[in-house]
Write an enzyme that holds these catalytic residues in place. Structure first.
Site, PDB file in Angstrom:
ATOM      1  N   LYS A 116       0.804  -1.218   0.000  1.00  0.00           N
ATOM      2  CA  LYS A 116       0.000   0.000   0.000  1.00  0.00           C
ATOM      3  C   LYS A 116       0.841   1.273   0.000  1.00  0.00           C
ATOM      4  CE  LYS A 116      -4.243  -1.813   2.143  1.00  0.00           C
ATOM      5  NZ  LYS A 116      -3.974  -3.228   1.933  1.00  0.00           N
ATOM      6  N   GLU A 200      -3.091   6.888   7.891  1.00  0.00           N
ATOM      7  CA  GLU A 200      -3.960   7.673   7.021  1.00  0.00           C
ATOM      8  C   GLU A 200      -4.974   8.454   7.838  1.00  0.00           C
ATOM      9  OE1 GLU A 200      -4.394   5.101   2.856  1.00  0.00           O
ATOM     10  OE2 GLU A 200      -6.051   5.207   4.277  1.00  0.00           O
ATOM     11  N   HIS A 235     -15.237  -4.328   7.075  1.00  0.00           N
ATOM     12  CA  HIS A 235     -14.425  -4.113   5.875  1.00  0.00           C
ATOM     13  C   HIS A 235     -14.707  -5.128   4.772  1.00  0.00           C
ATOM     14  CE1 HIS A 235     -12.258  -1.164   8.241  1.00  0.00           C
ATOM     15  NE2 HIS A 235     -11.938  -2.086   9.136  1.00  0.00           N
ATOM     16  N   ARG A 297      -6.875  -7.874 -10.182  1.00  0.00           N
ATOM     17  CA  ARG A 297      -7.610  -9.097 -10.527  1.00  0.00           C
ATOM     18  C   ARG A 297      -9.041  -8.719 -10.847  1.00  0.00           C
ATOM     19  NH1 ARG A 297     -10.676  -9.190  -5.993  1.00  0.00           N
ATOM     20  NH2 ARG A 297      -9.708  -8.615  -4.024  1.00  0.00           N
TER      21      ARG A 297
END
Length: 616
Positions: A116, A200, A235, A297
């Site tokens: 990430k 973040e 999530h 993907r």
């Protein structure tokens, strides 16, 4: 063109790929574990190859076994589906090195987007907006805490190698940061072998917006518009839709253009998804939508994009992998109507979403105009404890968002699965939630209102009476009388609990031993009243039983130890999820029947707690 395609996956995505490959005249090869020998994808494929024991780490996650199956079957291409090895750059390279066609992006693209922090730096260089945060190499806890304070709370701590909701912690106060960081790093190290994290800014009204992109080997990249996947539980996406509600043309153009820049930055080939997080507090605005990550993907929710564009994304994957250019230019792609997808899982919302396993004695999917079912099971198949508990993806398409909601609701309400429990009724309630109806869902909705949504519905009088008629002898039925009240109220057992039902029909000449009540996506078993059938287990007997078959991965107590109510006793792993079993009251562990590593069956006695004298 590809002649023989090996699908390195299972379940509904394997079946989905087989359908398109067959339509294109491509021979299909399935792989399967011992647990999947009779699975639907095995039955559908032209050929099937066994690759090992039930656990995925011994079968579907072993690249060498997949490659051996490809060689033995004469395959010239491998499609990884999603999950398992689909985003494993080393496996992708091994497929290519074996002289086979890899139906996916080049390994360097997977690697570029795999971490990430590195992906965010790359996106910044490409001019793609990213969430404010810290991506530095300095992982000293004091430095990370200082960066969090500079960003401003609340913040998210995210494992750079994370995915699937793991390795992520929300921190709302500075005093909670150190504990949350340590917990996140432990989970990241255990799950991904990498405890590196980034920080973040946490968006207070977050919406999950993603853009479907597609590239080819000739330098062409297009987008196929956006999806909204904001309705999530821990999530994990629950209901997805396309297009995103509240997305105007200017914002769509800006976000989709950013997604294309992101794909071009890694010379992307094949199907991919650029995921963004949006601050929805003031609606969707281009300056409040930031890059989050890229999935290299095909996505689970790809059918909603197919529904609004008329494109078969799997066909595009196969053609692009074979070296063909993209079938369409950007100007050829348009949005037609609205589509929604609900993930139907074998789980029991009323019991904390515990996975439900067993034989699918009844499996009936609802239908509606514009509806589609993608599934990997059939009536009579087994839902095993070894894999993801998805039964099907229920997809509805309509001319408008309201019509898509109505059609999806109709399909879910008419879905019947027994005795395996599903989340269909939960999905029906979610569709009816005022925020979902208004198109203003943020990712925290289920966290706030999930307990209410998880409560099972009450069957209607009409549904109860309809089922009861199959249990009542014709001579006992009251008969129908126009404009008259029912002449009989009879007692029955509904899932073992007494219920009284008003009867006004004719009964039946051959009463059944039981009947299923199907209403609002929920299923109950109705049986004739029996006095000896009303009983219950002794309350508070302290027996800790396995709620499902699985593997004991941790034992936190020892025999003779004193425990308190709610204290963690054991952790059970089943269906790719961990389930913590806790003490029902204060007491002593008088029996401990298992150790870490043990495989247990449903309702196996794992431990027993005896209440301390005087404890409630």
């Amino acid at each position: 063109m590809i002649r023989a395609l090996l699908i390195a996956n299972r379940g509904e995505i394997a079946c989905r790929i087989i359908r398109t490959a067959r339509a294109m005249g491509i021979r299909t090869i399935a792989v399967h574990s011992d647990a999947d020998a009779q699975a639907l994808h095995v039955r559908m494929a032209d050929q099937a190859v066994a690759i090992g024991p039930a656990p995925a780490r011994e079968s579907y996650l072993v690249g060498e076994k997949i490659l051996a199956a490809a060689r033995a079957s004469g395959a010239d291409a491998v499609h990884p589906g999603y999950g398992f090895l689909s985003e494993n750059a080393e496996f992708a390279q091994a497929v290519i090195d074996a002289g086979l066609i890899w139906v996916g992006p080049k390994p360097h693209s997977i690697t570029a987007m795999g971490l990430k922090d590195a992906a965010k730096r790359l996106m910044q260089q490409a001019g793609v907006p990213t969430t404010p945060g810290y991506l530095g190499e300095d992982q000293d806890p004091a430095r990370l805490a200082a960066e969090a304070a500079q960003i401003g709370y609340p913040v998210l701590i995210k494992a750079v190698a994370g995915g699937g909701g793991k390795g992520m912690r929300l921190v709302e106060r500075a005093e909670d940061f150190a504990d949350a960081l340590a917990s996140c790093q432990r989970e990241a190290a255990a799950s991904f072998g990498n405890d590196h994290v980034l920080i973040e800014k946490y968006i207070l009204s977050p919406r999950h917006i993603e853009v479907q992109v597609f590239g080819d080997a000739h330098g062409n990249v297009v987008h196929l518009f956006e999806r909204d996947c904001s309705l999530q539980r821990r999530h994990q996406k629950v209901i997805e839709e396309a297009p995103a509600p509240g997305m105007d043309a200017a914002t769509r153009a800006a976000v989709c253009a950013a997604a294309v820049r992101a794909a071009k930055a890694v010379q992307y080939e094949g199907a991919g998804t650029i995921e963004f997080i949006a601050d929805g507090s003031e609606g969707l605005r281009a300056d409040r939508i930031w890059f989050m990550e890229m999935n290299t993907r095909l996505q689970v929710e790809h059918p909603v994009t197919e529904a609004i564009t008329g494109v078969d994304l799997v066909e595009w994957q196969l053609r692009v992998a074979a070296g063909e250019p993209l079938p369409c230019r950007q100007d050829d792609l348009t949005i037609n109507g609205w589509a929604m997808e609900a993930r139907l899982y074998a789980e029991d919302p009323a019991r904390g979403f515990l996975p439900s396993i067993g034989r699918l004695e009844v499996l009936r999917f609802g239908s509606a105009h514009g509806g589609r079912i993608d599934t990997g099971v059939y009536e009579g198949a087994e839902v095993s404890p070894f894999y993801d508990p998805m039964i099907a993806k229920v997809i509805a398409h309509g001319a408008s968002r309201d019509q898509a909601v109505e059609r999806l609701d109709e399909m879910l309400r008419d879905t019947a699965v027994w005795p395996v429990r599903t989340n269909a009724a939960f999905l029906v309630k979610a569709l009816a939630h005022p925020q979902f109806r208004a198109g203003t869902v943020d990712t925290g909705l289920i966290g706030r209102d999930g307990d209410t949504l998880a409560q099972p519905p009450v069957p209607s009088d009409a549904a109860l009476e309809c089922a009861a008629q199959a249990l009542v002898p014709r001579s006992d039925a009251p008969g129908f009388r126009l404009n008259a009240a029912p002449r009989l109220r009879a007692r029955f057992l509904l899932d073992g609990e007494p219920v009284e039902i008003a009867l006004s029909g004719h009964g039946t000449a051959q009463p059944a031993a039981s009947a299923l009540v199907m209403d609002q996506g929920q299923v109950w078993r109705l049986e004739p009243w029996r006095r000896d059938g009303v009983h219950g287990a002794a309350a508070g007997d302290g027996a800790i039983l396995a709620p499902m078959p699985g593997k004991v991965i941790a034992v936190a107590v020892s025999e003779g130890e004193a425990v308190t109510r709610g204290q963690k006793l054991l952790t059970l792993e089943a269906m790719k999820m961990e389930h913590t079993l806790t003490a029902p009251f204060d007491g002593i562990v008088t029996e401990l029947k298992v150790s870490a590593g043990a495989q247990v069956q449903v309702e196996a006695l794992l431990a027993r707690i005896e209440a301390e004298e005087g404890a409630a």
